[in-house]
Design an enzyme around this catalytic site. Structure first.
Site, PDB file in Angstrom:
ATOM      1  N   VAL A  52       0.838  -1.200   0.000  1.00  0.00           N
ATOM      2  CA  VAL A  52       0.000   0.000   0.000  1.00  0.00           C
ATOM      3  C   VAL A  52       0.873   1.250   0.000  1.00  0.00           C
ATOM      4  O   VAL A  52       0.577   2.240  -0.686  1.00  0.00           O
ATOM      5  CB  VAL A  52      -0.960   0.014   1.221  1.00  0.00           C
ATOM      6  N   CYS A  53       1.966   1.218   0.734  1.00  0.00           N
ATOM      7  CA  CYS A  53       2.830   2.388   0.916  1.00  0.00           C
ATOM      8  C   CYS A  53       3.282   3.039  -0.391  1.00  0.00           C
ATOM      9  O   CYS A  53       3.173   4.260  -0.538  1.00  0.00           O
ATOM     10  CB  CYS A  53       4.038   2.041   1.780  1.00  0.00           C
ATOM     11  N   PRO A  54       3.782   2.283  -1.373  1.00  0.00           N
ATOM     12  CA  PRO A  54       4.253   2.962  -2.582  1.00  0.00           C
ATOM     13  C   PRO A  54       3.128   3.634  -3.369  1.00  0.00           C
ATOM     14  O   PRO A  54       3.380   4.616  -4.065  1.00  0.00           O
ATOM     15  CB  PRO A  54       4.927   1.859  -3.394  1.00  0.00           C
TER      16      PRO A  54
END
Length: 185
Positions: A57-59
């Protein structure tokens, strides 16, 4: 499970000096960032945290903030991404992830977890940062906090909308967008 008290609206953002990845150019990858950097140029600070590098999810969030970098700059806001990973892990991730190798904002490394701990945003079990976004005014006062659970990405358009509303220094109704009427009290 003990939860930390999250530093919130009206509080002074904590003082910090941390290493950050600022470039992929050899010899210029790292720089110190401080809590005073945005104040020097009378800028707002938007700092967003993610749990871990090399995740899923972070990128998507980091890439979306990067796509909107000019929008933040046009609003006199310094944009900083942060996690508790090291500057070396940040650099490796930027070098190895297509969506991250052209980032225009620094990736702050809070390896001691001291800033995340002072903000009260560490998840109790893994001791990684929640997905938290802070908007801090040029005087260093927290004006907005948004916190998401580890599995849910944030909405960058909403961060920009709130920044716009805060910068009017007026009463803004529900769903207000830049250019719309504010409320006269």
């Amino acid at each position: 499970m003990t939860q930390n008290r999250i530093l919130s609206v009206g509080s002074t953002f904590p003082a910090f000096t941390k290493q950050a990845v600022v470039s992929l150019e050899k010899g210029k990858e790292f720089a110190d960032l401080t809590s005073e950097d945005h104040k020097i140029n009378d800028q707002w600070l938007v700092m967003f945290w993610w749990p871990k590098d090399f995740t899923f999810v972070c990128p998507t969030e980091i890439a979306e903030f990067n796509k909107n970098y000019d929008e933040f700059r046009d609003r006199d806001a310094m944009l900083i991404g942060a996690s508790t990973d090291s500057e070396f892990v940040h650099l490796a991730w930027r070098q190895n992830h297509e969506d991250l190798n052209k980032l225009r904002f620094p990736m702050l490394a809070d390896t001691s977890k001291s800033l995340a701990e002072e903000l009260g945003i560490l998840e109790a079990n893994e001791k990684v940062a929640y997905r938290v976004t802070y908007i801090v005014d040029p005087q260093g006062i927290i004006r907005w906090v948004s916190l998401n659970d580890l599995s849910v990405g944030r909405n960058v358009a909403e961060v920009l909308r709130v920044l716009d509303a805060l910068q009017t220094d007026e009463l803004c109704p529900c769903n207000w967008k830049k250019g719309e009427e504010t409320i006269a009290a």
